[in-house]
Design a protein around this motif. Structure first.
Motif, PDB file in Angstrom:
ATOM      1  N   ALA A   4       0.828  -1.204   0.000  1.00 25.59           N
ATOM      2  CA  ALA A   4       0.000   0.000   0.000  1.00 25.59           C
ATOM      3  C   ALA A   4       0.864   1.258   0.000  1.00 25.59           C
ATOM      4  N   THR A   5       1.981   1.224   0.714  1.00 25.58           N
ATOM      5  CA  THR A   5       2.868   2.379   0.782  1.00 25.58           C
ATOM      6  C   THR A   5       3.558   2.650  -0.550  1.00 25.58           C
ATOM      7  N   LEU A   6       3.910   1.594  -1.274  1.00 23.38           N
ATOM      8  CA  LEU A   6       4.587   1.779  -2.558  1.00 23.38           C
ATOM      9  C   LEU A   6       3.724   2.563  -3.548  1.00 23.38           C
ATOM     10  N   GLY A   7       2.427   2.344  -3.514  1.00 24.59           N
ATOM     11  CA  GLY A   7       1.531   3.101  -4.394  1.00 24.59           C
ATOM     12  C   GLY A   7       1.650   4.591  -4.151  1.00 24.59           C
ATOM     13  N   GLU A   8       1.667   4.982  -2.891  1.00 23.75           N
ATOM     14  CA  GLU A   8       1.817   6.396  -2.538  1.00 23.75           C
ATOM     15  C   GLU A   8       3.175   6.928  -2.999  1.00 23.75           C
ATOM     16  N   GLN A   9       4.209   6.140  -2.818  1.00 23.67           N
ATOM     17  CA  GLN A   9       5.547   6.562  -3.231  1.00 23.67           C
ATOM     18  C   GLN A   9       5.611   6.791  -4.741  1.00 23.67           C
ATOM     19  N   PHE A  10       5.018   5.885  -5.511  1.00 19.32           N
ATOM     20  CA  PHE A  10       5.034   6.028  -6.966  1.00 19.32           C
ATOM     21  C   PHE A  10       4.241   7.253  -7.425  1.00 19.32           C
ATOM     22  N   ILE A  11       3.179   7.582  -6.724  1.00 18.71           N
ATOM     23  CA  ILE A  11       2.422   8.796  -7.058  1.00 18.71           C
ATOM     24  C   ILE A  11       3.310  10.021  -6.853  1.00 18.71           C
ATOM     25  N   ASN A  12       4.003  10.067  -5.732  1.00 23.06           N
ATOM     26  CA  ASN A  12       4.881  11.216  -5.453  1.00 23.06           C
ATOM     27  C   ASN A  12       6.036  11.303  -6.439  1.00 23.06           C
ATOM     28  N   ILE A  13       6.613  10.162  -6.802  1.00 20.92           N
ATOM     29  CA  ILE A  13       7.683  10.163  -7.799  1.00 20.92           C
ATOM     30  C   ILE A  13       7.149  10.645  -9.149  1.00 20.92           C
ATOM     31  N   ILE A  35       4.691  12.759  -9.641  1.00 25.11           N
ATOM     32  CA  ILE A  35       4.512  14.208  -9.559  1.00 25.11           C
ATOM     33  C   ILE A  35       5.854  14.919  -9.750  1.00 25.11           C
ATOM     34  N   LEU A  36       6.884  14.393  -9.096  1.00 28.96           N
ATOM     35  CA  LEU A  36       8.222  14.979  -9.246  1.00 28.96           C
ATOM     36  C   LEU A  36       8.688  14.903 -10.707  1.00 28.96           C
ATOM     37  N   LEU A  37       8.504  13.751 -11.337  1.00 31.94           N
ATOM     38  CA  LEU A  37       8.903  13.615 -12.738  1.00 31.94           C
ATOM     39  C   LEU A  37       8.102  14.546 -13.641  1.00 31.94           C
ATOM     40  N   GLY A  38       6.843  14.773 -13.314  1.00 32.78           N
ATOM     41  CA  GLY A  38       6.030  15.713 -14.084  1.00 32.78           C
ATOM     42  C   GLY A  38       6.566  17.129 -13.996  1.00 32.78           C
ATOM     43  N   TYR A  39       6.964  17.538 -12.795  1.00 39.55           N
ATOM     44  CA  TYR A  39       7.557  18.872 -12.643  1.00 39.55           C
ATOM     45  C   TYR A  39       8.863  18.985 -13.416  1.00 39.55           C
ATOM     46  N   LEU A  40       9.695  17.942 -13.326  1.00 33.65           N
ATOM     47  CA  LEU A  40      10.970  17.962 -14.046  1.00 33.65           C
ATOM     48  C   LEU A  40      10.745  17.999 -15.558  1.00 33.65           C
ATOM     49  N   ALA A  41       9.771  17.227 -16.046  1.00 35.09           N
ATOM     50  CA  ALA A  41       9.476  17.240 -17.483  1.00 35.09           C
ATOM     51  C   ALA A  41       8.973  18.617 -17.904  1.00 35.09           C
ATOM     52  N   GLY A  42       8.163  19.242 -17.074  1.00 36.23           N
ATOM     53  CA  GLY A  42       7.683  20.582 -17.381  1.00 36.23           C
ATOM     54  C   GLY A  42       8.799  21.591 -17.442  1.00 36.23           C
ATOM     55  N   TRP A  43       9.785  21.451 -16.570  1.00 39.78           N
ATOM     56  CA  TRP A  43      10.913  22.363 -16.560  1.00 39.78           C
ATOM     57  C   TRP A  43      11.786  22.160 -17.803  1.00 39.78           C
ATOM     58  N   VAL A  44      12.039  20.884 -18.161  1.00 37.41           N
ATOM     59  CA  VAL A  44      12.891  20.575 -19.316  1.00 37.41           C
ATOM     60  C   VAL A  44      12.180  20.908 -20.631  1.00 37.41           C
ATOM     61  N   LEU A  45      10.897  20.618 -20.717  1.00 37.19           N
ATOM     62  CA  LEU A  45      10.150  20.770 -21.978  1.00 37.19           C
ATOM     63  C   LEU A  45       9.313  22.041 -22.016  1.00 37.19           C
ATOM     64  N   GLN A  46       9.714  23.060 -21.306  1.00 38.70           N
ATOM     65  CA  GLN A  46       8.925  24.286 -21.207  1.00 38.70           C
ATOM     66  C   GLN A  46       8.389  24.791 -22.539  1.00 38.70           C
ATOM     67  N   PRO A  47       9.209  24.929 -23.548  1.00 38.95           N
ATOM     68  CA  PRO A  47       8.646  25.457 -24.795  1.00 38.95           C
ATOM     69  C   PRO A  47       7.749  24.447 -25.514  1.00 38.95           C
ATOM     70  N   ALA A  48       7.908  23.161 -25.235  1.00 40.37           N
ATOM     71  CA  ALA A  48       7.140  22.130 -25.945  1.00 40.37           C
ATOM     72  C   ALA A  48       6.092  21.537 -25.001  1.00 40.37           C
ATOM     73  N   TRP A  49       5.136  22.351 -24.580  1.00 38.09           N
ATOM     74  CA  TRP A  49       4.165  21.889 -23.603  1.00 38.09           C
ATOM     75  C   TRP A  49       3.275  20.774 -24.146  1.00 38.09           C
ATOM     76  N   ARG A  50       3.057  20.732 -25.442  1.00 43.60           N
ATOM     77  CA  ARG A  50       2.231  19.670 -26.013  1.00 43.60           C
ATOM     78  C   ARG A  50       2.910  18.296 -25.855  1.00 43.60           C
ATOM     79  N   THR A  51       4.218  18.288 -25.997  1.00 44.77           N
ATOM     80  CA  THR A  51       4.986  17.054 -25.796  1.00 44.77           C
ATOM     81  C   THR A  51       4.840  16.583 -24.361  1.00 44.77           C
ATOM     82  N   MET A  52       4.923  17.506 -23.422  1.00 50.09           N
ATOM     83  CA  MET A  52       4.790  17.164 -22.013  1.00 50.09           C
ATOM     84  C   MET A  52       3.414  16.569 -21.719  1.00 50.09           C
ATOM     85  N   VAL A  53       2.383  17.158 -22.251  1.00 50.36           N
ATOM     86  CA  VAL A  53       1.024  16.645 -22.039  1.00 50.36           C
ATOM     87  C   VAL A  53       0.886  15.259 -22.655  1.00 50.36           C
TER      88      VAL A  53
END
Length: 115
Positions: free
Chosen positions: A17-26, A28-46
């Motif tokens: 049960a705890t691993l599910g929560e951990q993967f959700i948080n990871i 979210i972190l990867l989503g923020y990092l992808a948004g930072w790296v792909l800033q001009p290409a927001w469609r790619t990020m989506v």
């Protein structure tokens, strides 16, 4: 979370049960990092963000029902078969889990809770 805890053996139930929560948080972190790296290409990020949910949606089709749900529906043989397949329970463990689940279902039908 509920599915994972219902199909996990008792000795790893909390970890599962705890691993599910951990993967959700990871995620979210990867989503923020992808948004930072792909800033001009927001469609790619989506688009990238839609891949994993789509794969999981397809995988859910193949998930078996939980033994608890099957027992609530009166499908005892199928519940025992799923227990053997999911967690490789021994016959003694299956008997004990079957008794425990039956007791919980009976308690729920009476409207009581046990903590």
């Amino acid at each position: 979370e509920i599915y994972a805890s219902e199909v996990s053996p008792p000795h790893v139930r909390g970890l599962t049960a705890t691993l599910g929560e951990q993967f959700i948080n990871i995620g979210i972190l990867l989503g923020y990092l992808a948004g930072w790296v792909l800033q001009p290409a927001w469609r790619t990020m989506v688009g990238l963000g839609a891949i994993i949910p789509f794969v999981f949606m397809i995988m859910q089709i193949f998930l078996p029902e939980t033994p608890r749900w099957l027992m609530q529906q009166g499908k005892m043989a199928e519940a025992e078969k799923n227990m053997k397949k999911m967690a490789k329970y021994t016959d003694e463990q299956i008997e004990q889990l079957t008794q425990d689940i039956k007791a919980e279902i009976a308690l729920e039908k009476q409207g009581g809770h046990e903590m």
